[in-house]
Design an enzyme around this catalytic site. Sequence first.
Site, PDB file in Angstrom:
ATOM      1  N   ASP A   1      -6.496   0.804   1.417  1.00 25.54           N
ATOM      2  CA  ASP A   1      -6.344   0.589   2.858  1.00 25.54           C
ATOM      3  C   ASP A   1      -7.661   0.067   3.406  1.00 25.54           C
ATOM      4  OD1 ASP A   1      -8.004   2.792   2.846  1.00 25.54           O
ATOM      5  OD2 ASP A   1      -6.518   4.167   3.647  1.00 25.54           O
TER       6      ASP A   1
ATOM      7  N   LYS B   1       0.834  -1.201   0.000  1.00 26.99           N
ATOM      8  CA  LYS B   1       0.000   0.000   0.000  1.00 26.99           C
ATOM      9  C   LYS B   1       0.873   1.257   0.000  1.00 26.99           C
ATOM     10  CE  LYS B   1      -2.424   3.318   2.479  1.00 26.99           C
ATOM     11  NZ  LYS B   1      -2.029   4.248   3.548  1.00 26.99           N
TER      12      LYS B   1
END
Length: 217
Positions: free
Chosen positions: A139, A121
């Site tokens: 996320d 991420k």
Amino acid sequence: MSKPERVALVQQTLNQLYPEPPIPLDHFDAYSLLVAVLLSAQCTDERVNQVTPALWQLADNPFDMAKVPVEEIKAVIRPCGLSPQKSKAISVLSQRLVTEFNGMVPADMAALESLPGVGHKTASVVMAQAFGVPAFPVDTHIHRLAQRWGLTSGKNVVQTEKDLKRLFPEQDWNKLHLQIIFYGREHCTARGCDGRACGLCRACYPARKHPKKIHKP
């Protein structure tokens, strides 16, 4: 409403609300963004933005940061939480940027993910926001909203990222990632909406009578 209709509605609504979404983490180059994103793990962007100016006073580039004792870094970033792990990661990744990449943040996903404290991420955010490479960082917040809007049935962020990339045009990924973040903060929060409260949730599923059960990543 079909999935293609929900996709179109989501993108139309987000474009109206956030035509030019800003990058929420203050930064001045790829390195400062990388460190800021690392610090944002389990911490708000607002808190990170309050802390980073003092960190940049210590060092604002990997060459200088590599020379700063870990304990000094730790003392500055303590308000962000997880300071023992994050301070060590900042120190070691700075050293590796110097020794392996001539002090430059690599514009390469695999190289970024090889750095300490940098997961998929974080690497995706840097690729998207520092280098303009299409990416769709997912996320827990984006994962939750995508489920509420019926865009994915993925049980983890990996599957949700794949689904979102398949549904939306590649040229829109970077912008959409930010738009969804802002919408989630302002309208479809973890406690403020259970899949029935915010405008998009109601529009996507007007007949939904029970809270949307979320598959947690």
